[in-house]
Each structure stands twice: as C-alpha cells, then as structure tokens.
Design a protein around this motif. Structure first.
Motif: not given
Ligand code: ATP
Length: 244
Positions: A81-82, A101-105, A156-160, A190-196
């Motif tokens: 995700v970019y 919109l992001a979550a729906q996809r 960033i929330a849309m990315g997450l 915090r995000t790095a706990a689950t994501t590279t």
C-alpha cells in the motif's frame, strides 16, 4: 526474513537512468527510511515497487513471488500500500466515507460479501483505522475541513484500512507543523508492530530517529545502507548528502 527484494531494477526515461541496476531488500517488520538528493531516483524506485512505474529491466519479488508484472491494484491485494506524496483524500467527503472507500475494497475481496457488505463490518473497519491514527473525534467531519496535518493522518488511515503488509509513505512529514511530527513518529512506531514500513523522507532528523535502517540513494543507485548511526558516520553520505 526478506519481505521485498528487487533485483537489478532499472528505469530509463529517455537518456536518464532514474534508477540504475538497484538490488534492494526489505526485512519483514522493519522501518526503512530512504534519503537522497532531489532526482536521486527515490520516487521512481518506490513507483516500481508499488506498480505505478513499469521497470525497463529487473524484477520485484514480494513475499517470495515475482510481482514485476502485476498491476498496482493486484499489489494492493497482496498487501503493498502506497500513500501518495500529494494528498489523495476526497476533500468533500466525510473522513468516514474516505476511509470506507479503502476498507470496502479490502472487505469485498476478503469476506466474499461482494454486493451487500454488512454496514457494521465497514463501520468497524473505519473506526479501527481512525482510532489507530488518533482521529476518532474527526470521523464524521468533512475531510477538506481538517487541518492539513490531520488530512495527512487521514491518508494514512486510508492506507491502514487496507491492512498493508508493506506501507509505503512518500515524504509523510512534508507540510506537517512541527508539533505534528512527534505524534506522527509515534503512529509509525505503533503501525510497525504489524506492518513493514518504507518511507522516503527529506527531514533527516525524522529518518534518523524513526528508521531501523536507512538507504541512501544518489544518481539512481544505492550509495549506502545501514543503521541511522552508521549512516550519520558514512563519509560518502556526509559528502554527498549531509553537505558538510
Ligand atoms: P525528489 O526528492 O525530488 O522527489 P527523487 O529522488 O524521488 O527526487 P525521482 O523523482 O525518482 O527522484 O527522479 C529521478 C530522475 O528521473 C530525475 O532526473 C527525474 O527528472 C527523472 N524522472 C522521473 N520521472 C520521470 C518521468 N515520468 N519522465 C521523465 N523523467 C522522469
């Protein structure tokens, strides 16, 4: 364990080799910062990783699979995700609708509820992403009315909401008020706990503070790579990038 590996990746624009024979690897779970002067090839490298820029030569492997020829959306489906350098928020929609919109996809792909996604499922995904970036209070506001720093967080929330395995950020602190930088760094940790996380950043202080490892690019190639402490000490880096 290696999550991403580029091999001999090259992109030519006319006579310019924006990225020249770059073999670059990311370990799962790391926070990697990419620095380098203007025109070094940072955005082009990231563009080839997320599928926006087709390479002239070389390959991109993600999670053990060759994804060189996959379209951007197929890479998103695999977890790449970019978030854009220029904010991609729909300014007239509420924050909820933007994140939905992001979550729906993602949810239509992962749950099989193709035509009738339960509202509660969507709402929960939005609330989770908004809480992660600390914007719960702003959820029902019109996105364009948020302060600029909060619009970047919304992005960033849309990315997450896409549940990335690899989150790529292009100059995430650009335009942020000084007071927004520390909360942003906390969010990334915090995000790095689950994501590279792979981020391009011109603010050297942020890179050295946040990154586990730093990649320095110059004229289409990797000039140096190491921990923030190693990068600060690297003579070629001091000369080419730090200037003094
Ligand atoms: P910046 O920090 O300024 O964003 P960068 O390190 O991200 O720079 P790139 O944007 O990847 O660098 O550009 C690398 C080189 O490729 C530059 O010389 C740029 O002019 C050129 N370039 C990038 N995209 C294109 C394009 N679409 N068409 C032609 N040349 C391009």
């Amino acid at each position: 364990m290696t999550l991403l590996q580029t091999r001999n990746l090259t992109r030519q624009f006319g006579g310019i080799r924006a990225v020249n024979d770059v073999s670059f690897a990311l370990e799962r779970g790391e926070i990697r910062g990419v620095i380098g002067p203007n025109g070094a090839g940072k955005t082009t490298l990231v563009g080839m990783i997320c599928g926006r820029v087709p390479p002239s030569a070389g390959t991109v492997e993600f999670d053990g699979a060759n994804i060189t020829r996959l379209q951007p959306w197929d890479r998103v489906a695999r977890g790449i995700v970019y978030t854009f350098q220029i904010t991609s928020v729909f300014k007239r929609l509420t924050c909820r609708d933007n994140v939905a919109l992001a979550a729906q996809r993602r949810l239509t792909r992962t749950t099989g509820h193709r035509f009738a996604l339960p509202q509660a499922l969507l709402d929960a995904a939005v609330d989770e992403a908004m809480a992660a970036v600390g914007l719960t209070e702003e959820t029902e506001r019109i996105a364009g009315e948020l302060p600029y720093g909060h619009q970047r967080l919304l992005e960033i929330a849309m990315g997450l909401a896409l549940k990335p395995a690899l989150l790529i950020l292009d100059e995430p602190t650009q335009g942020l008020a000084p007071g927004d930088i520390a909360p942003f760094c906390d969010l990334i940790r915090r995000t790095a706990a689950t994501t590279t996380i792979l981020f391009i950043e011109h603010n050297l202080k942020v890179v050295l503070e946040l990154a586990d490892r730093v990649t320095v690019m110059d004229r289409g190639a990797i000039l140096a790579e190491g921990t923030p402490a190693e990068i600060e000490q690297h003579p070629a880096v001091q000369q080419a990038y730090l200037g003094d």
